[in-house]
Design a protein around this motif. Structure first.
Motif, PDB file in Angstrom:
ATOM      1  N   THR A   2      -0.182 -24.000 -34.233  1.00 38.52           N
ATOM      2  CA  THR A   2      -0.339 -23.323 -35.524  1.00 38.52           C
ATOM      3  C   THR A   2       0.210 -24.188 -36.645  1.00 38.52           C
ATOM      4  N   LYS A   3      -0.058 -23.738 -37.857  1.00 36.35           N
ATOM      5  CA  LYS A   3       0.404 -24.473 -39.039  1.00 36.35           C
ATOM      6  C   LYS A   3       1.934 -24.479 -39.104  1.00 36.35           C
ATOM      7  N   ASN A   4       2.552 -23.360 -38.698  1.00 37.93           N
ATOM      8  CA  ASN A   4       4.017 -23.272 -38.685  1.00 37.93           C
ATOM      9  C   ASN A   4       4.625 -24.274 -37.717  1.00 37.93           C
ATOM     10  N   SER A   5       4.022 -24.417 -36.552  1.00 35.82           N
ATOM     11  CA  SER A   5       4.537 -25.350 -35.553  1.00 35.82           C
ATOM     12  C   SER A   5       4.464 -26.786 -36.052  1.00 35.82           C
ATOM     13  N   TRP A   7       4.539 -27.816 -39.188  1.00 41.27           N
ATOM     14  CA  TRP A   7       5.572 -28.019 -40.211  1.00 41.27           C
ATOM     15  C   TRP A   7       6.964 -28.112 -39.580  1.00 41.27           C
ATOM     16  N   THR A   8       7.198 -27.338 -38.544  1.00 42.26           N
ATOM     17  CA  THR A   8       8.490 -27.391 -37.862  1.00 42.26           C
ATOM     18  C   THR A   8       8.701 -28.761 -37.224  1.00 42.26           C
TER      19      THR A   8
END
Length: 61
Positions: A2-5, A7-8
């Motif tokens: 995902t996009k969150n992963s 960025w993390t």
């Protein structure tokens, strides 16, 4: 992924790079301070030795 992963992962990589740079700067600064202290100690020892050999022969009493 995902996009969150993504960025993390980028944030973790960025944090590691910044930490690596800061630790290098810190170690360089500590090494410089230690070197400065050692030079000062050796300079005092050399000065005292020179005073003993050169200044010890003063017979102007």
């Amino acid at each position: 992924m995902t996009k969150n992963s993504a960025w993390t992962i980028l944030a973790v990589i960025g944090a590691i790079v910044i930490a690596w740079f800061l630790v290098n700067v810190l170690f360089s600064l500590v090494a410089f301070v230690v070197k400065l202290i050692l030079v000062a100690i050796v300079a005092v020892i050399v000065y005292v030795v020179m005073r003993v050999f050169v200044g010890g022969r003063d017979d102007r009493r």
